[in-house]
Design a protein around this motif. Structure first.
Motif, PDB file in Angstrom:
ATOM      1  N   LEU A  15       4.499  12.845   0.355  1.00 39.63           N
ATOM      2  CA  LEU A  15       5.895  12.298  -0.155  1.00 39.63           C
ATOM      3  C   LEU A  15       6.863  11.959   0.599  1.00 39.63           C
ATOM      4  CD1 LEU A  15       6.984  12.805  -3.025  1.00 39.63           C
ATOM      5  CD2 LEU A  15       7.927  14.915  -2.261  1.00 39.63           C
ATOM      6  N   LEU A  16       7.212  10.844   0.302  1.00 38.51           N
ATOM      7  CA  LEU A  16       8.336  10.000   1.110  1.00 38.51           C
ATOM      8  C   LEU A  16       9.656  10.951   0.423  1.00 38.51           C
ATOM      9  CD1 LEU A  16       8.767   6.428   2.374  1.00 38.51           C
ATOM     10  CD2 LEU A  16      10.747   7.555   1.318  1.00 38.51           C
ATOM     11  N   LEU A  17      10.521  11.393   1.426  1.00 39.18           N
ATOM     12  CA  LEU A  17      11.773  11.900   0.959  1.00 39.18           C
ATOM     13  C   LEU A  17      12.775  11.090   1.004  1.00 39.18           C
ATOM     14  CD1 LEU A  17      11.269  15.355   3.074  1.00 39.18           C
ATOM     15  CD2 LEU A  17      10.525  14.944   0.696  1.00 39.18           C
ATOM     16  N   GLY A  18      13.020  10.089   1.816  1.00 35.51           N
ATOM     17  CA  GLY A  18      14.182   9.317   2.079  1.00 35.51           C
ATOM     18  C   GLY A  18      14.172   8.739   3.381  1.00 35.51           C
ATOM     19  N   LEU A  74       7.983   8.452  -4.377  1.00 35.40           N
ATOM     20  CA  LEU A  74       7.179   7.633  -3.432  1.00 35.40           C
ATOM     21  C   LEU A  74       6.412   8.206  -2.772  1.00 35.40           C
ATOM     22  CD1 LEU A  74       6.597   4.308  -2.913  1.00 35.40           C
ATOM     23  CD2 LEU A  74       8.561   4.645  -1.237  1.00 35.40           C
ATOM     24  N   TYR A  75       5.066   7.733  -2.609  1.00 31.99           N
ATOM     25  CA  TYR A  75       4.221   8.476  -1.658  1.00 31.99           C
ATOM     26  C   TYR A  75       3.492   7.498  -0.683  1.00 31.99           C
ATOM     27  CZ  TYR A  75       4.176  12.623  -4.824  1.00 31.99           C
ATOM     28  OH  TYR A  75       4.404  13.607  -5.405  1.00 31.99           O
ATOM     29  N   ALA A  76       2.964   7.947   0.372  1.00 32.26           N
ATOM     30  CA  ALA A  76       2.150   7.105   1.359  1.00 32.26           C
ATOM     31  C   ALA A  76       0.845   6.918   0.735  1.00 32.26           C
ATOM     32  CB  ALA A  76       2.149   7.968   2.600  1.00 32.26           C
ATOM     33  N   TYR A 115       0.866  -1.302   0.061  1.00 38.05           N
ATOM     34  CA  TYR A 115       0.156  -0.044   0.089  1.00 38.05           C
ATOM     35  C   TYR A 115       0.758   1.381  -0.078  1.00 38.05           C
ATOM     36  CZ  TYR A 115      -4.098  -2.880   1.073  1.00 38.05           C
ATOM     37  OH  TYR A 115      -5.173  -3.899   0.765  1.00 38.05           O
ATOM     38  N   ALA A 116       1.210   1.695  -1.073  1.00 36.85           N
ATOM     39  CA  ALA A 116       2.022   2.876  -1.472  1.00 36.85           C
ATOM     40  C   ALA A 116       1.724   3.473  -2.960  1.00 36.85           C
ATOM     41  CB  ALA A 116       3.392   2.659  -1.160  1.00 36.85           C
ATOM     42  N   LYS A 117       2.418   4.526  -3.213  1.00 35.77           N
ATOM     43  CA  LYS A 117       2.075   5.099  -4.570  1.00 35.77           C
ATOM     44  C   LYS A 117       3.353   5.441  -5.318  1.00 35.77           C
ATOM     45  CE  LYS A 117       0.074   8.854  -6.936  1.00 35.77           C
ATOM     46  NZ  LYS A 117      -1.082  10.022  -6.605  1.00 35.77           N
ATOM     47  N   VAL A 118       3.772   5.138  -6.451  1.00 43.36           N
ATOM     48  CA  VAL A 118       4.836   5.483  -7.248  1.00 43.36           C
ATOM     49  C   VAL A 118       4.426   6.369  -8.256  1.00 43.36           C
ATOM     50  CG1 VAL A 118       6.869   4.578  -8.356  1.00 43.36           C
ATOM     51  CG2 VAL A 118       6.119   3.208  -6.518  1.00 43.36           C
ATOM     52  N   GLY A 166      -6.008   4.119   5.429  1.00 42.67           N
ATOM     53  CA  GLY A 166      -5.641   3.712   6.655  1.00 42.67           C
ATOM     54  C   GLY A 166      -4.322   2.729   6.738  1.00 42.67           C
ATOM     55  N   LYS A 167      -4.288   2.074   5.561  1.00 38.20           N
ATOM     56  CA  LYS A 167      -3.100   1.053   5.571  1.00 38.20           C
ATOM     57  C   LYS A 167      -2.033   1.602   4.833  1.00 38.20           C
ATOM     58  CE  LYS A 167      -1.457  -3.531   5.158  1.00 38.20           C
ATOM     59  NZ  LYS A 167      -1.718  -5.103   4.913  1.00 38.20           N
ATOM     60  N   ASP A 168      -0.786   1.799   5.299  1.00 39.24           N
ATOM     61  CA  ASP A 168       0.264   2.644   4.567  1.00 39.24           C
ATOM     62  C   ASP A 168       1.544   1.697   4.800  1.00 39.24           C
ATOM     63  OD1 ASP A 168       1.804   4.495   2.829  1.00 39.24           O
ATOM     64  OD2 ASP A 168       2.399   5.285   4.992  1.00 39.24           O
ATOM     65  N   GLN A 169       2.185   1.508   3.633  1.00 33.58           N
ATOM     66  CA  GLN A 169       3.560   0.491   3.658  1.00 33.58           C
ATOM     67  C   GLN A 169       4.641   1.277   3.040  1.00 33.58           C
ATOM     68  OE1 GLN A 169       1.679  -3.094   1.996  1.00 33.58           O
ATOM     69  NE2 GLN A 169       1.996  -3.969   4.080  1.00 33.58           N
ATOM     70  N   SER A 170       4.621   2.555   2.863  1.00 28.89           N
ATOM     71  CA  SER A 170       5.647   3.224   2.303  1.00 28.89           C
ATOM     72  C   SER A 170       6.960   3.364   3.021  1.00 28.89           C
ATOM     73  CB  SER A 170       5.280   4.924   1.864  1.00 28.89           C
ATOM     74  OG  SER A 170       4.782   5.546   3.086  1.00 28.89           O
ATOM     75  N   TYR A 171       6.819   3.317   4.397  1.00 26.87           N
ATOM     76  CA  TYR A 171       7.950   3.213   5.251  1.00 26.87           C
ATOM     77  C   TYR A 171       8.990   2.086   5.255  1.00 26.87           C
ATOM     78  CZ  TYR A 171      10.234   2.651   9.729  1.00 26.87           C
ATOM     79  OH  TYR A 171      11.342   2.620  11.071  1.00 26.87           O
TER      80      TYR A 171
END
Length: 360
Positions: A347-350, A142-144, A129-132, A148-153
Protein backbone atom coordinates in the motif's frame (compact mmCIF):
# COMPACT_ATOMS: atom_id res chain seq x y z
CA UNK A 1 -20.57 -1.37 -22.41
CA UNK A 2 -18.81 -0.27 -19.20
CA UNK A 3 -18.22 3.29 -20.33
CA UNK A 4 -15.78 5.34 -22.36
CA UNK A 5 -12.08 5.46 -21.50
CA UNK A 6 -9.26 7.55 -22.94
CA UNK A 7 -6.04 5.52 -23.01
CA UNK A 8 -2.68 7.29 -23.04
CA UNK A 9 -0.82 5.57 -25.87
CA UNK A 10 2.95 6.07 -25.69
CA UNK A 11 3.61 3.85 -28.69
CA UNK A 12 5.05 1.14 -26.43
CA UNK A 13 3.85 -2.35 -25.65
CA UNK A 14 2.47 -1.60 -22.17
CA UNK A 15 -0.04 1.10 -23.14
CA UNK A 16 -0.97 -0.87 -26.26
CA UNK A 17 -1.88 -3.94 -24.21
CA UNK A 18 -3.71 -1.75 -21.71
CA UNK A 19 -5.94 -0.51 -24.54
CA UNK A 20 -6.45 -4.06 -25.81
CA UNK A 21 -7.44 -5.43 -22.39
CA UNK A 22 -9.89 -2.60 -21.73
CA UNK A 23 -11.48 -3.12 -25.14
CA UNK A 24 -11.85 -6.85 -24.47
CA UNK A 25 -13.41 -6.20 -21.08
CA UNK A 26 -16.20 -4.06 -22.50
CA UNK A 27 -14.94 -0.48 -22.44
CA UNK A 28 -15.36 1.90 -25.36
CA UNK A 29 -11.70 2.74 -25.89
CA UNK A 30 -10.26 5.90 -27.42
CA UNK A 31 -6.51 6.24 -27.81
CA UNK A 32 -4.44 9.38 -27.46
CA UNK A 33 -0.77 10.26 -27.63
CA UNK A 34 0.70 13.28 -25.88
CA UNK A 35 3.21 15.35 -27.81
CA UNK A 36 5.32 16.65 -24.97
CA UNK A 37 8.43 17.93 -26.72
CA UNK A 38 10.00 18.05 -30.16
CA UNK A 39 12.69 15.55 -31.12
CA UNK A 40 16.22 16.95 -31.01
CA UNK A 41 17.52 16.71 -34.61
CA UNK A 42 21.08 16.47 -33.27
CA UNK A 43 20.44 12.89 -32.16
CA UNK A 44 19.40 9.79 -34.12
CA UNK A 45 15.81 8.52 -33.69
CA UNK A 46 15.38 6.50 -30.50
CA UNK A 47 14.21 2.91 -30.33
CA UNK A 48 11.49 2.43 -27.83
CA UNK A 49 9.35 4.06 -25.50
CA UNK A 50 7.98 7.58 -25.21
CA UNK A 51 7.22 10.90 -26.86
CA UNK A 52 9.17 10.74 -30.14
CA UNK A 53 7.63 11.18 -33.60
CA UNK A 54 8.10 7.45 -34.21
CA UNK A 55 6.22 6.68 -30.99
CA UNK A 56 3.24 8.69 -32.25
CA UNK A 57 3.24 6.66 -35.45
CA UNK A 58 3.47 3.39 -33.51
CA UNK A 59 0.53 4.39 -31.31
CA UNK A 60 -1.50 5.25 -34.40
CA UNK A 61 -0.71 1.84 -35.92
CA UNK A 62 -1.88 0.06 -32.75
CA UNK A 63 -5.12 2.05 -32.65
CA UNK A 64 -5.74 1.19 -36.29
CA UNK A 65 -5.18 -2.51 -35.50
CA UNK A 66 -7.68 -2.28 -32.61
CA UNK A 67 -10.20 -0.31 -34.67
CA UNK A 68 -10.31 2.63 -32.28
CA UNK A 69 -9.96 6.39 -32.69
CA UNK A 70 -6.58 7.99 -32.06
CA UNK A 71 -5.93 11.60 -31.07
CA UNK A 72 -2.65 13.48 -30.70
CA UNK A 73 -2.68 16.23 -28.08
CA UNK A 74 -0.06 18.97 -28.26
CA UNK A 75 1.02 19.60 -24.66
CA UNK A 76 4.50 20.88 -25.49
CA UNK A 77 3.97 24.29 -23.87
CA UNK A 78 2.62 22.83 -20.63
CA UNK A 79 5.42 20.23 -20.58
CA UNK A 80 7.99 23.00 -20.97
CA UNK A 81 6.45 24.94 -18.08
CA UNK A 82 5.81 22.10 -15.64
CA UNK A 83 8.61 19.65 -16.39
CA UNK A 84 11.56 21.06 -18.33
CA UNK A 85 11.62 24.46 -16.57
CA UNK A 86 11.48 22.67 -13.21
CA UNK A 87 14.23 20.25 -14.30
CA UNK A 88 16.50 23.16 -15.22
CA UNK A 89 15.75 25.25 -12.12
CA UNK A 90 16.24 22.30 -9.76
CA UNK A 91 19.67 21.49 -11.16
CA UNK A 92 20.55 25.19 -10.87
CA UNK A 93 20.13 24.97 -7.08
CA UNK A 94 21.99 21.68 -6.67
CA UNK A 95 19.01 19.35 -6.58
CA UNK A 96 18.36 16.18 -8.60
CA UNK A 97 14.74 16.19 -9.85
CA UNK A 98 12.57 13.34 -11.12
CA UNK A 99 10.79 14.74 -14.21
CA UNK A 100 8.68 11.59 -14.74
CA UNK A 101 6.82 12.25 -11.49
CA UNK A 102 5.97 15.81 -12.53
CA UNK A 103 4.95 14.61 -15.99
CA UNK A 104 2.52 12.13 -14.44
CA UNK A 105 1.12 14.74 -12.07
CA UNK A 106 0.62 17.58 -14.54
CA UNK A 107 0.42 15.94 -17.96
CA UNK A 108 -0.55 12.25 -18.09
CA UNK A 109 -3.01 12.36 -15.20
CA UNK A 110 -3.70 16.09 -15.18
CA UNK A 111 -4.08 17.63 -18.63
CA UNK A 112 -5.04 14.28 -20.16
CA UNK A 113 -7.84 13.81 -17.61
CA UNK A 114 -9.21 17.26 -18.42
CA UNK A 115 -9.12 16.43 -22.12
CA UNK A 116 -10.88 13.12 -21.40
CA UNK A 117 -13.68 14.98 -19.63
CA UNK A 118 -14.06 17.26 -22.65
CA UNK A 119 -14.42 14.16 -24.86
CA UNK A 120 -17.11 12.69 -22.60
CA UNK A 121 -14.93 9.91 -21.23
CA UNK A 122 -15.61 8.31 -17.86
CA UNK A 123 -11.98 7.44 -17.14
CA UNK A 124 -8.41 7.56 -18.34
CA UNK A 125 -5.99 4.65 -18.47
CA UNK A 126 -2.26 4.07 -18.90
CA UNK A 127 0.13 1.14 -19.08
CA UNK A 128 1.67 1.78 -15.66
CA UNK A 129 2.32 -1.22 -13.44
CA UNK A 130 0.43 -0.36 -10.26
CA UNK A 131 -3.01 -0.95 -8.77
CA UNK A 132 -5.81 1.49 -7.92
CA UNK A 133 -8.78 0.52 -5.78
CA UNK A 134 -11.26 2.17 -3.45
CA UNK A 135 -10.86 1.50 0.25
CA UNK A 136 -13.69 0.70 2.68
CA UNK A 137 -13.78 4.35 3.81
CA UNK A 138 -14.29 5.52 0.22
CA UNK A 139 -10.73 6.83 -0.17
CA UNK A 140 -8.94 5.81 -3.33
CA UNK A 141 -5.78 3.84 -2.69
CA UNK A 142 -2.67 3.04 -4.71
CA UNK A 143 -0.81 -0.27 -4.45
CA UNK A 144 2.50 -1.49 -5.79
CA UNK A 145 2.34 -4.12 -8.50
CA UNK A 146 2.94 -7.58 -7.00
CA UNK A 147 5.27 -8.57 -9.84
CA UNK A 148 8.79 -7.59 -10.88
CA UNK A 149 7.92 -4.33 -12.61
CA UNK A 150 6.32 -1.80 -10.28
CA UNK A 151 5.79 1.87 -11.15
CA UNK A 152 3.78 3.04 -8.17
CA UNK A 153 6.75 5.17 -7.03
CA UNK A 154 6.29 7.61 -9.94
CA UNK A 155 2.54 7.88 -9.27
CA UNK A 156 2.68 8.99 -5.63
CA UNK A 157 1.75 12.61 -6.45
CA UNK A 158 -1.68 11.76 -7.91
CA UNK A 159 -4.77 13.26 -6.32
CA UNK A 160 -7.94 11.54 -5.16
CA UNK A 161 -9.80 12.88 -8.20
CA UNK A 162 -7.14 11.56 -10.56
CA UNK A 163 -7.13 8.13 -8.92
CA UNK A 164 -10.94 7.97 -8.97
CA UNK A 165 -10.89 8.29 -12.76
CA UNK A 166 -7.84 6.11 -13.47
CA UNK A 167 -7.72 2.54 -14.77
CA UNK A 168 -4.46 0.57 -14.66
CA UNK A 169 -5.23 -2.73 -16.40
CA UNK A 170 -1.68 -4.11 -16.15
CA UNK A 171 -1.73 -4.14 -12.34
CA UNK A 172 -1.64 -7.92 -11.97
CA UNK A 173 0.46 -8.84 -15.01
CA UNK A 174 4.19 -9.57 -15.23
CA UNK A 175 5.98 -7.92 -18.14
CA UNK A 176 6.64 -11.19 -20.07
CA UNK A 177 2.90 -11.88 -20.02
CA UNK A 178 2.18 -8.41 -21.41
CA UNK A 179 4.53 -9.02 -24.34
CA UNK A 180 2.92 -12.43 -24.89
CA UNK A 181 -0.55 -10.87 -25.03
CA UNK A 182 0.69 -8.30 -27.56
CA UNK A 183 2.31 -11.00 -29.66
CA UNK A 184 -0.79 -13.19 -29.69
CA UNK A 185 -2.94 -10.21 -30.68
CA UNK A 186 -0.58 -9.31 -33.51
CA UNK A 187 0.12 -5.83 -32.18
CA UNK A 188 2.94 -4.19 -34.18
CA UNK A 189 4.83 -3.09 -31.04
CA UNK A 190 4.95 -6.48 -29.32
CA UNK A 191 8.77 -6.59 -29.33
CA UNK A 192 9.47 -2.86 -29.14
CA UNK A 193 12.15 -2.07 -26.52
CA UNK A 194 11.20 -0.22 -23.36
CA UNK A 195 12.23 3.39 -22.88
CA UNK A 196 15.09 3.64 -20.40
CA UNK A 197 15.88 7.34 -20.36
CA UNK A 198 14.29 10.70 -19.69
CA UNK A 199 12.43 11.41 -22.92
CA UNK A 200 13.86 14.89 -23.50
CA UNK A 201 17.46 13.82 -22.70
CA UNK A 202 18.04 11.23 -25.44
CA UNK A 203 21.70 10.55 -24.66
CA UNK A 204 21.30 10.41 -20.84
CA UNK A 205 23.72 13.35 -20.57
CA UNK A 206 21.84 15.66 -18.21
CA UNK A 207 24.68 18.16 -18.01
CA UNK A 208 24.87 18.30 -21.81
CA UNK A 209 21.12 18.93 -22.04
CA UNK A 210 21.34 21.71 -19.46
CA UNK A 211 24.26 23.25 -21.34
CA UNK A 212 22.30 23.24 -24.62
CA UNK A 213 19.17 24.57 -22.89
CA UNK A 214 20.96 27.37 -21.03
CA UNK A 215 23.40 28.19 -23.81
CA UNK A 216 26.39 27.63 -21.51
CA UNK A 217 27.85 25.06 -19.13
CA UNK A 218 27.77 25.50 -15.36
CA UNK A 219 30.69 27.33 -13.77
CA UNK A 220 33.73 25.33 -12.58
CA UNK A 221 34.64 25.53 -8.91
CA UNK A 222 36.33 23.72 -6.06
CA UNK A 223 36.04 20.22 -4.70
CA UNK A 224 36.26 20.57 -0.90
CA UNK A 225 36.11 18.23 2.09
CA UNK A 226 33.68 18.57 4.99
CA UNK A 227 36.00 21.12 6.66
CA UNK A 228 36.27 23.28 3.54
CA UNK A 229 39.78 22.24 2.52
CA UNK A 230 40.22 22.51 -1.26
CA UNK A 231 40.84 19.11 -2.90
CA UNK A 232 40.79 20.09 -6.58
CA UNK A 233 38.60 21.63 -9.29
CA UNK A 234 35.19 20.48 -10.52
CA UNK A 235 33.62 20.99 -13.97
CA UNK A 236 30.41 22.67 -12.76
CA UNK A 237 27.68 21.62 -10.34
CA UNK A 238 25.36 20.19 -13.00
CA UNK A 239 27.88 17.38 -13.65
CA UNK A 240 27.45 15.90 -10.15
CA UNK A 241 24.82 14.46 -7.83
CA UNK A 242 24.81 13.37 -4.20
CA UNK A 243 26.27 9.88 -3.76
CA UNK A 244 28.33 10.00 -6.95
CA UNK A 245 31.78 8.36 -6.88
CA UNK A 246 32.72 7.76 -10.52
CA UNK A 247 33.40 10.50 -13.03
CA UNK A 248 34.87 13.01 -10.58
CA UNK A 249 37.83 13.47 -12.90
CA UNK A 250 40.46 13.48 -10.18
CA UNK A 251 42.27 10.79 -8.16
CA UNK A 252 42.27 11.04 -4.37
CA UNK A 253 44.05 7.85 -3.34
CA UNK A 254 40.81 6.49 -1.87
CA UNK A 255 37.17 6.35 -2.95
CA UNK A 256 35.52 9.75 -2.49
CA UNK A 257 31.80 10.51 -2.72
CA UNK A 258 29.75 13.62 -3.38
CA UNK A 259 28.00 14.43 -0.10
CA UNK A 260 26.63 17.89 -0.88
CA UNK A 261 26.40 20.51 -3.63
CA UNK A 262 26.97 23.98 -2.20
CA UNK A 263 25.44 26.37 -4.74
CA UNK A 264 26.22 29.48 -2.66
CA UNK A 265 29.96 28.75 -2.79
CA UNK A 266 29.87 26.78 -6.06
CA UNK A 267 31.55 23.88 -4.28
CA UNK A 268 31.19 20.11 -4.51
CA UNK A 269 31.67 18.65 -1.03
CA UNK A 270 33.36 15.24 -0.98
CA UNK A 271 33.85 12.64 1.72
CA UNK A 272 35.38 9.17 2.18
CA UNK A 273 33.60 5.83 2.41
CA UNK A 274 30.71 6.10 4.90
CA UNK A 275 30.09 9.79 4.32
CA UNK A 276 27.58 9.03 1.56
CA UNK A 277 25.11 7.57 4.09
CA UNK A 278 22.34 9.40 5.96
CA UNK A 279 20.47 8.27 9.05
CA UNK A 280 17.49 10.58 8.44
CA UNK A 281 16.00 12.90 5.83
CA UNK A 282 13.69 15.87 5.62
CA UNK A 283 11.06 16.10 2.86
CA UNK A 284 8.48 18.67 1.77
CA UNK A 285 5.75 19.05 -0.89
CA UNK A 286 3.98 16.04 0.63
CA UNK A 287 1.08 14.17 -0.93
CA UNK A 288 -0.79 11.59 1.15
CA UNK A 289 -2.41 9.13 -1.21
CA UNK A 290 -4.00 6.12 0.48
CA UNK A 291 -4.30 7.59 3.98
CA UNK A 292 -4.85 11.04 5.48
CA UNK A 293 -1.75 12.80 6.82
CA UNK A 294 -0.80 10.91 10.02
CA UNK A 295 -1.09 12.83 13.28
CA UNK A 296 1.35 10.56 15.13
CA UNK A 297 4.66 8.93 14.11
CA UNK A 298 4.17 6.07 11.67
CA UNK A 299 6.31 3.03 10.86
CA UNK A 300 6.78 2.80 7.09
CA UNK A 301 8.92 1.31 4.37
CA UNK A 302 10.49 4.13 2.35
CA UNK A 303 12.02 4.26 -1.13
CA UNK A 304 14.43 7.14 -1.77
CA UNK A 305 14.87 6.30 -5.48
CA UNK A 306 12.81 4.51 -8.10
CA UNK A 307 15.10 1.45 -8.07
CA UNK A 308 15.86 1.52 -4.33
CA UNK A 309 14.75 -1.26 -2.02
CA UNK A 310 12.18 -0.20 0.60
CA UNK A 311 13.85 0.62 3.91
CA UNK A 312 12.23 0.58 7.36
CA UNK A 313 11.79 4.05 8.82
CA UNK A 314 9.79 6.13 11.30
CA UNK A 315 7.85 8.96 9.64
CA UNK A 316 6.92 12.06 11.64
CA UNK A 317 5.12 15.20 10.46
CA UNK A 318 6.91 18.29 11.79
CA UNK A 319 5.18 21.46 13.08
CA UNK A 320 6.02 23.26 9.82
CA UNK A 321 4.36 20.50 7.75
CA UNK A 322 7.55 18.85 6.54
CA UNK A 323 8.27 15.15 6.95
CA UNK A 324 11.13 13.82 9.10
CA UNK A 325 12.07 10.27 8.24
CA UNK A 326 14.42 8.33 10.53
CA UNK A 327 15.76 5.10 9.05
CA UNK A 328 16.45 1.89 10.94
CA UNK A 329 19.65 1.58 8.88
CA UNK A 330 21.56 4.46 7.23
CA UNK A 331 20.70 4.99 3.57
CA UNK A 332 23.14 5.67 0.73
CA UNK A 333 22.95 8.78 -1.46
CA UNK A 334 19.92 10.62 -0.12
CA UNK A 335 19.72 13.20 -2.91
CA UNK A 336 17.83 16.51 -2.48
CA UNK A 337 15.19 16.88 -5.21
CA UNK A 338 14.48 13.18 -5.51
CA UNK A 339 11.21 11.70 -4.26
CA UNK A 340 10.84 9.66 -1.10
CA UNK A 341 7.79 7.39 -1.26
CA UNK A 342 6.28 5.63 1.76
CA UNK A 343 4.63 2.21 1.84
CA UNK A 344 2.90 -0.12 4.25
CA UNK A 345 3.60 -3.41 2.49
CA UNK A 346 2.18 -2.94 -1.02
CA UNK A 347 0.00 0.00 0.00
CA UNK A 348 1.47 3.34 -1.09
CA UNK A 349 0.82 5.78 1.74
CA UNK A 350 2.24 8.95 0.24
CA UNK A 351 5.46 10.73 -0.56
CA UNK A 352 7.30 13.99 -0.96
CA UNK A 353 10.44 15.69 -2.25
CA UNK A 354 13.69 15.24 -0.36
CA UNK A 355 15.04 18.51 1.07
CA UNK A 356 18.19 17.08 2.61
CA UNK A 357 19.77 14.00 4.11
CA UNK A 358 20.75 14.13 7.80
CA UNK A 359 23.87 12.24 8.88
CA UNK A 360 22.89 11.68 12.53
Amino acid sequence: MKGKVLVGMSGGVDSSVAALLLQKSGWEVVGCTLRLHLDDPSFPPREGGCCSFQDVQDARRVCYALGIDHFVFNFTELFEQKVIDNFVSEYAVGRTPNPCIRCNRWLKFGAMLRRAEELGCDAIATGHYAKVQQGPDGRWQLYASPYGKDQSYVLYSLTQKQLAHTLLPLAALPKPKVRSIAQEAGLPVAQKPDSQEICFVPDKDYAGFLCRHNGHDSTPGDFVDAKGHVLGRHRGLTHYTVGQRKGLGIAFGQPMYVTRLDTAQNQVVLGPEGSQYSRSLLADDLNWVSIPAPETPLQVQAKIRYQAKPASALASIQPDGTLLLHFAEPQRAVAPGQAVVLYDGDLLLGGGTIVKGIKE
